[in-house]
Scaffold this motif. Structure first.
Motif, PDB file in Angstrom:
ATOM      1  N   UNK A 235       0.862  -1.185   0.000  1.00 36.77           N
ATOM      2  CA  UNK A 235       0.000   0.000   0.000  1.00 36.77           C
ATOM      3  C   UNK A 235       0.899   1.235   0.000  1.00 36.77           C
ATOM      4  N   UNK A 236       1.043   1.894  -1.150  1.00 36.86           N
ATOM      5  CA  UNK A 236       1.986   3.002  -1.265  1.00 36.86           C
ATOM      6  C   UNK A 236       1.399   4.328  -0.822  1.00 36.86           C
ATOM      7  N   UNK A 237       0.131   4.561  -1.107  1.00 39.77           N
ATOM      8  CA  UNK A 237      -0.482   5.872  -0.870  1.00 39.77           C
ATOM      9  C   UNK A 237      -1.374   5.815   0.370  1.00 39.77           C
ATOM     10  N   UNK A 238      -1.198   6.823   1.238  1.00 36.81           N
ATOM     11  CA  UNK A 238      -2.023   6.945   2.438  1.00 36.81           C
ATOM     12  C   UNK A 238      -2.560   8.367   2.549  1.00 36.81           C
ATOM     13  N   UNK A 239      -3.706   8.481   3.206  1.00 43.26           N
ATOM     14  CA  UNK A 239      -4.261   9.792   3.490  1.00 43.26           C
ATOM     15  C   UNK A 239      -3.855  10.255   4.871  1.00 43.26           C
ATOM     16  N   UNK A 240      -3.649  11.559   5.023  1.00 42.32           N
ATOM     17  CA  UNK A 240      -3.311  12.144   6.321  1.00 42.32           C
ATOM     18  C   UNK A 240      -4.560  12.856   6.837  1.00 42.32           C
ATOM     19  N   UNK A 241      -4.936  12.538   8.077  1.00 41.97           N
ATOM     20  CA  UNK A 241      -6.173  13.072   8.647  1.00 41.97           C
ATOM     21  C   UNK A 241      -5.910  13.649  10.035  1.00 41.97           C
ATOM     22  N   UNK A 242      -6.774  14.592  10.398  1.00 38.74           N
ATOM     23  CA  UNK A 242      -6.725  15.194  11.735  1.00 38.74           C
ATOM     24  C   UNK A 242      -8.088  15.006  12.377  1.00 38.74           C
ATOM     25  N   UNK A 243      -8.096  14.620  13.635  1.00 44.68           N
ATOM     26  CA  UNK A 243      -9.366  14.372  14.322  1.00 44.68           C
ATOM     27  C   UNK A 243     -10.158  15.658  14.473  1.00 44.68           C
ATOM     28  N   UNK A 244     -11.413  15.590  14.062  1.00 44.65           N
ATOM     29  CA  UNK A 244     -12.324  16.716  14.233  1.00 44.65           C
ATOM     30  C   UNK A 244     -13.269  16.454  15.389  1.00 44.65           C
ATOM     31  N   UNK A 245     -14.428  17.088  15.340  1.00 36.17           N
ATOM     32  CA  UNK A 245     -15.384  16.945  16.430  1.00 36.17           C
ATOM     33  C   UNK A 245     -16.109  15.605  16.358  1.00 36.17           C
ATOM     34  N   UNK A 246     -16.503  15.082  17.498  1.00 30.86           N
ATOM     35  CA  UNK A 246     -17.272  13.834  17.512  1.00 30.86           C
ATOM     36  C   UNK A 246     -18.740  14.112  17.166  1.00 30.86           C
ATOM     37  N   UNK A 247     -19.400  13.104  16.640  1.00 30.90           N
ATOM     38  CA  UNK A 247     -20.836  13.169  16.392  1.00 30.90           C
ATOM     39  C   UNK A 247     -21.512  12.280  17.425  1.00 30.90           C
ATOM     40  N   UNK A 248     -22.381  12.869  18.237  1.00 33.00           N
ATOM     41  CA  UNK A 248     -23.002  12.141  19.335  1.00 33.00           C
ATOM     42  C   UNK A 248     -24.516  12.219  19.212  1.00 33.00           C
ATOM     43  N   UNK A 249     -25.176  11.106  19.488  1.00 34.00           N
ATOM     44  CA  UNK A 249     -26.629  11.088  19.456  1.00 34.00           C
ATOM     45  C   UNK A 249     -27.153  11.851  20.670  1.00 34.00           C
TER      46      UNK A 249
END
Length: 363
Positions: free
Chosen positions: A190-204
């Motif tokens: 797997x050569x390509x990866x996405x970089x992500x940053x944690x955002x807000x949670x979604x809560x019921x």
């Protein structure tokens, strides 16, 4: 051709400009729920007898001119034997509402019947901007292609950035960086990866259940080499600077679907608007909202939901008691990105300002 099939081409967004070669429909079919709770066909009080298609129209815009429930257009679409290829609809064509045996039907009158074409075998290249979509895709593009909703444990256990080149704390396109992979999640193939940053949670808001966490797209990196737990990546794309602690997730195939099939949900559902994207509280037409309904609840991309404005609490002036006024229907939203426990929806119609906490249900 059955009367529902012409709608398929329109639902796919096949209403190109007269100056651009026509686009052939790609949707195989539109399924409307046949159940007792399904909405009945309702014409608008002030519907036009005819309407001329113009560039910039969407399926929803056009059908809403005739119907109170735009997703039920197939119910009144008639055969058009005078049109050689009913999958091709042009700006300038006239849509007419007629009655056959007392039932309303929509028919198309070709705008220019005097045209003569000499056909020959040739390749057809159609610009993507030629097609008119079911809904305004530019309003939802980033939510379809980049941002994700994941479970909290997925981000917590994912590999993370520990350093940039020359120990810099931020990195951009063209740089390289170092990632610590404690769980051996990064695969050689797997050569390509996405970089992500944690955002807000979604809560019921009712149950308190965590429905998911926003994973904000930061960029894309390409694997270069590995030594123990440390993997070196080249940064190929960024939407903002990559920081220490940002997480890597495998890229997922999320093709942009421009051919939504508006229809009622296949089962009875009831939910809530839990967030308005964009950092606002009030909801209006073409706003994107998060809803506490997902795949596990039986909803699908394209499901149309009625929005009910939560009634106010008022004081009864006679008894002094606080009473709850009933909810009132105030808009329509269409689901366009459905996850396991929640979904994103685009508000297609809004009769009044809406807000977090308003209800959604079958139209």
């Amino acid at each position: 051709m059955k009367k529902g099939r012409l709608l398929i081409a329109v639902a796919a967004g096949l209403l190109p400009s007269r100056c651009i070669q026509p686009v052939v429909g790609i949707i195989a079919g539109v399924a409307l729920a046949a159940m007792a709770m399904a909405d009945t066909l309702q014409l608008k009080d002030n519907y036009p007898e005819t309407y001329v298609v113009v560039r910039g129209d969407t399926l929803w815009d056009i059908s809403a001119r005739f119907l109170k429930n735009p997703w039920m257009w197939p119910e009144i679409w008639d055969d058009n034997p005078h049109i050689d290829n009913p999958h091709l609809i042009y700006p300038g064509d006239e849509i007419a509402l007629v009655f056959v045996d007392g039932q309303p039907r929509l028919r198309i009158n070709r705008g220019d019947t005097s045209r003569t074409f000499k056909l020959k075998p040739e390749g057809l290249v159609v610009p993507s901007e030629a097609a008119i979509s079911t809904i305004p895709l530019k309003s939802i593009h980033s939510f379809l292609s980049l941002n994700r909703v994941v479970q909290a444990h997925q981000l917590k256990s994912a590999p993370y950035v520990v350093a940039g080149a020359a120990q810099r704390i931020v990195s951009g396109a063209g740089d390289y960086l170092y990632v610590r992979d404690k769980q051996n999640a990064i695969k050689k193939e797997q050569w390509i990866y996405g970089v992500y940053r944690q955002g807000q949670p979604y809560q019921d808001p009712k149950t308190g259940e965590l429905l998911g966490v926003s994973a904000i797209d930061i960029g894309t990196v390409k694997q270069r080499s590995r030594e123990g737990e440390i993997v070196t990546f080249d940064v190929t794309r960024t939407t903002q600077e990559i920081r220490l602690g940002d997480r890597l997730l495998q890229m997922t195939e999320q093709p942009i679907n421009s051919s939504f099939q508006p229809s009622p949900p296949i089962k009875q559902v009831n939910g809530l608007i839990i967030r308005v994207e964009g950092g606002v509280n009030q909801v209006g037409k073409l706003n994107i909202v998060a809803i506490n309904l997902g795949k596990r609840d039986g909803v699908r991309n394209g499901d149309a939901l009625a929005i009910l404005k939560k009634g106010d609490r008022i004081r009864d002036r006679i008894t002094g008691e606080l009473i709850q006024l009933p909810s009132e229907r105030a808009g329509i939203a269409m689901l366009f990105n459905v996850f396991e426990k929640m979904s994103f929806a685009l508000v297609m119609e809004a009769d009044r300002p809406l807000a977090i906490g308003d209800f959604v249900q079958n139209p």
